[in-house]
Design a protein around this motif. Structure first.
Motif, PDB file in Angstrom:
ATOM      1  N   VAL A 199      19.392  48.772  38.519  1.00  0.00           N
ATOM      2  CA  VAL A 199      18.405  49.830  38.750  1.00  0.00           C
ATOM      3  C   VAL A 199      18.270  50.765  37.552  1.00  0.00           C
ATOM      4  CG1 VAL A 199      18.697  49.779  41.246  1.00  0.00           C
ATOM      5  CG2 VAL A 199      20.098  51.337  39.884  1.00  0.00           C
ATOM      6  N   MET A 200      19.145  50.594  36.570  1.00  0.00           N
ATOM      7  CA  MET A 200      19.035  51.392  35.351  1.00  0.00           C
ATOM      8  C   MET A 200      19.630  50.624  34.182  1.00  0.00           C
ATOM      9  SD  MET A 200      22.038  54.288  35.915  1.00  0.00           S
ATOM     10  CE  MET A 200      21.327  54.950  37.413  1.00  0.00           C
ATOM     11  N   SER A 201      19.229  50.989  32.977  1.00  0.00           N
ATOM     12  CA  SER A 201      19.729  50.308  31.781  1.00  0.00           C
ATOM     13  C   SER A 201      21.199  50.654  31.557  1.00  0.00           C
ATOM     14  CB  SER A 201      18.923  50.731  30.553  1.00  0.00           C
ATOM     15  OG  SER A 201      17.551  50.456  30.741  1.00  0.00           O
ATOM     16  N   PRO A 202      22.000  49.683  31.079  1.00  0.00           N
ATOM     17  CA  PRO A 202      23.408  49.977  30.795  1.00  0.00           C
ATOM     18  C   PRO A 202      23.535  51.077  29.740  1.00  0.00           C
ATOM     19  CG  PRO A 202      22.996  47.609  30.758  1.00  0.00           C
ATOM     20  CD  PRO A 202      21.652  48.278  30.797  1.00  0.00           C
ATOM     21  N   GLU A 233      23.982  49.101  36.779  1.00  0.00           N
ATOM     22  CA  GLU A 233      23.439  48.707  35.481  1.00  0.00           C
ATOM     23  C   GLU A 233      23.464  47.201  35.260  1.00  0.00           C
ATOM     24  OE1 GLU A 233      25.100  52.814  33.356  1.00  0.00           O
ATOM     25  OE2 GLU A 233      26.272  50.970  33.262  1.00  0.00           O
ATOM     26  N   LYS A 234      23.581  46.425  36.338  1.00  0.00           N
ATOM     27  CA  LYS A 234      23.709  44.988  36.155  1.00  0.00           C
ATOM     28  C   LYS A 234      23.147  44.234  37.348  1.00  0.00           C
ATOM     29  CE  LYS A 234      28.249  45.467  36.108  1.00  0.00           C
ATOM     30  NZ  LYS A 234      29.715  45.226  36.120  1.00  0.00           N
ATOM     31  N   ASP A 235      22.840  42.970  37.122  1.00  0.00           N
ATOM     32  CA  ASP A 235      22.500  42.040  38.193  1.00  0.00           C
ATOM     33  C   ASP A 235      23.702  41.155  38.453  1.00  0.00           C
ATOM     34  OD1 ASP A 235      19.617  42.308  39.000  1.00  0.00           O
ATOM     35  OD2 ASP A 235      19.340  42.116  36.836  1.00  0.00           O
ATOM     36  N   GLY A 265      12.302  57.049  38.031  1.00  0.00           N
ATOM     37  CA  GLY A 265      12.521  56.482  36.710  1.00  0.00           C
ATOM     38  C   GLY A 265      13.858  55.772  36.688  1.00  0.00           C
ATOM     39  N   GLU A 266      14.729  56.156  35.733  1.00  0.00           N
ATOM     40  CA  GLU A 266      16.072  55.577  35.665  1.00  0.00           C
ATOM     41  C   GLU A 266      17.130  56.534  36.211  1.00  0.00           C
ATOM     42  OE1 GLU A 266      17.333  53.729  32.083  1.00  0.00           O
ATOM     43  OE2 GLU A 266      16.278  51.908  32.670  1.00  0.00           O
ATOM     44  N   GLU A 267      16.683  57.554  36.945  1.00  0.00           N
ATOM     45  CA  GLU A 267      17.632  58.497  37.533  1.00  0.00           C
ATOM     46  C   GLU A 267      17.814  58.180  39.011  1.00  0.00           C
ATOM     47  OE1 GLU A 267      18.544  63.292  37.562  1.00  0.00           O
ATOM     48  OE2 GLU A 267      16.493  62.601  37.197  1.00  0.00           O
TER      49      GLU A 267
END
Length: 963
Positions: free
Chosen positions: A722-725, A704-706, A274-276
């Motif tokens: 790879v995860m939301s800020p 949290e960024k590209d 997931g986001e972990e």
């Protein structure tokens, strides 16, 4: 989304250009000479079972699973250790081979726990995979005999302890070692030796009693293990397992991204559920790290989810007030209003900003654009001011570009390596491992450093020469090396005549030939014996491909720029430029310090190192941005602080830098910040600089960024989200919204659009785009029509500036002198487990290895002062004083002391002075006259600062804000 799978070919690739054709299982296959049968099979899509083989280390041939049959040859040789031969006919699947493999697997499984369903490696276990591949269906030997699995001897009923059983070692904070699951394949031992070069692991015992052992039967934490993770990555079972995998489970998808620590720029697979984030695994196709990692990039990512992260914007009227949480809209409006007010009241040049070397190229580009187009001035600077700005000036003068000349692969072709003012095994450990591997293969090493760094003598590596110079005498030593090369006729006349200005060389050669520059003449103040200087000069000049790698021990001096020029002179006079294995290579300290310079973060340069006074360059940006740019260079960081104290500079936007802890003369920095009316800090945590801030904007991590980072070898690497800020916005979005609040019409939807703008305005980035980076993996600038695939090696057929420029390098002693009050010289540096000011690594388990800054002091100096190991001592200079504990060691010479600057409670930079490089204002961190004396408590400065920090971190409605 799915996991990024990498093919393991079993053995390393052959570098031979000759080709060999053979037949494997009826298929004709052509591969380079020297390729193993196992790798040839895998390249043809034929999987040969294996356990002890992996393509990160050399073939070993112990597991006996990869046996094959070769027509015309007796027996069943192992495919991993048998090289291909022309016309060879190989069979990988026969009845005989099947029986042998099943028998071998039976033996492995008979001494292995049968807890597959609850094992952390379930689904990612090569032993499990191989049992299936060979068709194992039964174990005839049973599980009750001699074994390493059960704590008690099961065949008896008296509870006798099984002497072969060993408890799990959980001492390392990041991974566990379970000896009961070890199959003694030696992959971990070989990875530690061949990839990392630490030699911390061995196989203890003999025969059935063999097991992997850290050191002399020690726990991992107590051994010489540096926690790079190479052993964990190599392990085919659950013997060595990340604790995060045990806690979370196996990952289900991954993205390739780039490490956000040092300037090596390692590529990793961020493996997720997931986001972990489950774990970071080094990517074998990463061209900077080639599948290796260090403790920081591999394991120290916990700061991204640390409880100390500030996730909401905050403002306050005075720095003595508690923080008040506000909405993003309120924060942007407040900053825009304050900056407008300040400029109206004090003038256009009364505000500025500092870009971050930890943020992406795109984010740095936007910050300098905001300052130039939004603030209307060029008051922009970056942390490179206090680290590698002399590199930009020195290499720019000599070669025409301000960056390193080689890629990291180049070191594999070096015959002689000079390391000056750098400690690669601590500061740039993955490159340090690659360097050690080359040295073990026979390359020679010259170390020029006041301190005996690990490379001087480490397992299977010993420097041919160590020149332990007095801090501050770099220029004298380098000019003495040049004196030997010129006066003994060791220079490369053909290269100089073809590639350099001959008249300038003649002038420089006459200068260095003067008797005052001889090794004998300079020995009296450098402290380096003349015979060592002469020997090192001869080795570098005539030892084959000579490469120079340097760090902040070169640049952070009053003559930092002169030293860089002296290094360039040495490379040119010996012809060590423009091919693999040679060059001048600055080891950059932070993940994107090269990129921040490339993006126009200096007050006198636009992106691409083009001077702000150049009308044609300004015209490019003015037309695109729709503004008129000032043609006057702006203020550097020291100038901003000076102007603040004087009352003419009143506002600053600081993205991702902690200047109060990282910059020299802390009292002067704090005075400058305190004099400002609007300090905006944009960061992950309430850092030391935030003690003086009026607005805090929460930052985002690299996860949290590209975006892109540019490493020390000019390699542009993708950073992938790879995860939301957790704070709601990536840093580029925060800067854009601030710009919009100040009236700028910015509407970027994705960072790829920012890179497109960079490419359109910056010739060295002309062909760079996200699509192109996805296709190529990474590229090294310049990347344009002339160099469509990038430039791994610079100055191949000529220097960027035309002819290489020899420049005189007169040694001028620093104004910072020792005397009766301050008889010792302090120099500073880093340690492996910590990074920069420690804001990230201090919030991980890396504090296990380095919980505090210590002062290294020679036994003679300690004895004279009555100081014992671990004593609290007072470290004082003309600028200030602090206390920390003593570490007595002969790594430093008598008269020299050394410390790190990772912990804010030490505040090491309260000691350093405001002396700086003559050309760039880079601070002279490496030479400070000090005195050391016993202490019984913190200094007044430390006590006052601790109270200030406590008060300044209060958040209204919360008990306390942690730092």
């Amino acid at each position: 989304m799915s996991l990024v799978h990498e093919i393991d070919y079993g053995t390393p690739a052959s570098q031979s250009e000759a080709q060999v054709t053979l037949t494997i299982d009826g298929r004709a296959i052509t591969v380079p000479e020297g390729t193993s049968i196992m790798r040839a099979s895998m390249e043809a899509g034929i999987k040969v079972p294996k356990l002890c083989a992996t393509d990160m280390v050399d073939a070993f041939g112990s597991c006996r699973l990869c046996l094959v049959e070769i027509e015309g040859r007796n027996g069943t040789p192992s495919s991993c250790t048998t090289p291909v031969m022309p016309g060879m006919v190989v069979h990988t699947q026969t009845g005989r081979l099947k029986d042998i493999r099943r028998g071998v697997m039976e033996l492995y499984i008979s001494d292995h726990p049968l807890d597959c369903l609850t094992c952390a490696a379930n689904g990612d276990c090569e032993l499990q995979d191989m049992a299936g591949a060979v068709g194992l269906r039964d174990v005839r030997y049973g599980y009750e005999g001699d074994n390493h699995v059960h704590r008690h001897v099961k065949a008896r009923n008296d509870g006798e302890i099984n002497a072969k059983w060993m408890p799990k070692d959980e001492s390392n904070p990041y991974f566990t070692y379970d000896p009961s699951k070890c199959i003694v394949c030696s992959r971990c031992v070989r990875a530690c030796e061949e990839v990392q070069g630490t030699f911390a692991l061995t196989i203890e015992g003999r025969g059935f009693g063999s097991r992997v052992s850290p050191g002399m039967h020690e726990h991992f934490l107590e051994s010489e293990c540096v926690s790079c993770g190479a052993c964990v990555q190599a392990c085919p079972t659950a013997t060595l397992t990340e604790k995060s995998v045990i806690a979370i489970g196996q990952p289900e998808h991954s993205e390739v991204t780039t490490c956000a620590y040092c300037g090596v720029g390692c590529s990793f697979k961020a493996e997720m559920r997931g986001e972990e984030l489950v774990r970071m695994v080094p990517w074998k196709d990463g061209q900077a790290n080639r599948g290796h990692s260090c403790v920081k990039g591999r394991f120290a990512y916990g700061y991204a989810t640390h409880k100390d992260r500030i996730l909401n914007p905050m403002v306050r009227e005075k720095i003595s007030d508690p923080w008040r949480e506000v909405t993003w809209e309120e924060a942007f409006a407040h900053v825009a209003s304050e900056f407008r007010r300040i400029q109206y009241q004090y003038g256009r040049d009364s505000i500025g900003g500092i870009t971050s070397s930890r943020c992406t190229n795109e984010e740095t580009f936007l910050v300098q654009k905001l300052i130039r187009a939004g603030f209307g001035n060029n008051n922009v600077d970056t942390c490179a001011r206090v680290c590698h700005s002399p590199t930009g000036y020195g290499l720019g003068q000599a070669f025409g570009t301000s960056a390193g000349t080689q890629n990291f692969d180049s070191v594999e072709h070096s015959d002689v390596v000079v390391v000056i003012g750098a400690n690669p095994t601590d500061g740039h450990p993955v490159f340090g491992s690659r360097l050690k591997k080359r040295l073990r293969q026979g390359a020679k090493l010259i170390v020029i450093d006041p301190r005996r760094i690990d490379l001087v003598r480490t397992p299977h590596v010993e420097a041919a020469y160590h020149l332990p110079l007095q801090p501050g005498t770099n220029v004298a030593v380098l000019t003495a090396l040049a004196h030997v090369i010129v006066t003994e006729g060791l220079f490369d006349e053909k290269f100089i005549r073809e590639r350099c200005d001959w008249s300038e060389f003649e002038d420089w050669a006459a200068f260095v030939s003067e008797a005052q520059h001889s090794p004998e003449a300079v020995e009296k103040f450098t402290g380096v014996p003349a015979d060592l200087v002469r020997g090192a000069a001869r080795l570098y000049a005539k030892g084959g491909n000579g490469a120079i790698y340097y760090g902040l021990g070169v640049t952070e001096h009053s003559q930092g720029s002169t030293t860089v020029i002296a290094i360039a002179n040495l490379a040119m006079v010996t012809g060590n430029i423009g091919r693999p294995g040679v060059g001048v290579n600055p080891l950059r300290g932070q993940n994107n310090v090269q990129g921040s310079c490339d993006m126009g973060s200096f007050p006198h340069e636009l992106p691409g190192y083009r001077h702000i006074s150049d009308d044609a360059t300004r015209d490019i940006f003015e037309k695109l941005w729709g503004v008129t740019l000032s043609n006057e260079p702006g203020l550097r960081i020291p100038n901003m602080l000076d102007a603040a104290v004087e009352g003419t500079f009143k506002g600053i936007y600081i993205q991702g830098e902690d200047i109060l802890q990282s910059d020299p003369d802390t009292k002067h920095v704090s005075a400058g910040l305190a004099a400002m009316e609007c300090v905006v800090v944009h960061d992950l945590f309430l850092n030391e600089t935030a003690n003086y801030a009026h607005v805090f904007l929460p930052g985002s991590t690299f996860l949290e960024k590209d975006g892109t980072f540019t490493n020390a070898e000019r390699r542009i690497n993708r950073v992938r989200k790879v995860m939301s800020p957790k704070n709601g916005y990536a840093d580029w979005e925060v800067t854009q919204k601030l710009a919009q609040a100040m009236g700028l019409n910015w509407n970027y939807v994705h960072p790829s659009e920012i890179m497109d703008e960079i490419a359109a305005t910056t010739p060295s980035f002309a062909l760079v785009s996200y699509d192109y980076l996805d296709k190529m993996g990474s590229v090294q600038w310049p990347c344009n029509e002339k160099f469509p695939e990038g430039s791994p090696i610079m100055h191949v057929n000529g220097f960027v500036r035309g002819k290489g420029k020899f420049i005189r390098t007169e040694y001028v002693a620093t104004d910072e002198r020792t005397g009766p009050r301050f008889p010792l010289l302090l120099t500073t540096g880093r340690i492996l487990s910590q990074y920069n000011v420690g804001a990230q690594t201090r919030r991980t388990e890396n504090v296990t290895w380095h919980a505090e800054d210590r002062l290294e002091i020679h036994p003679h100096d300690a004895e004279q002062r009555g100081i014992k190991e671990g004593d609290w001592i007072k470290l004082a200079s003309r600028s200030g004083d602090t206390t920390l504990r003593a570490l007595i060691t002969d790594r430093v010479a008598p008269g020299v002391v050394y410390t790190t600057f990772h912990h804010p409670d030490t505040q090491a930079n309260v000691i350093t002075t405001d002396f700086s490089d003559w050309a760039t204002n880079c601070p002279e961190y490496k030479v400070t006259a000090v005195q050391v004396s016993p202490s019984n408590g913190p200094t007044e400065w430390q006590s006052d600062y601790e109270e200030l920090s406590r008060r300044s971190r209060r958040i209204a409605g919360k008990l306390e804000a942690a730092e």
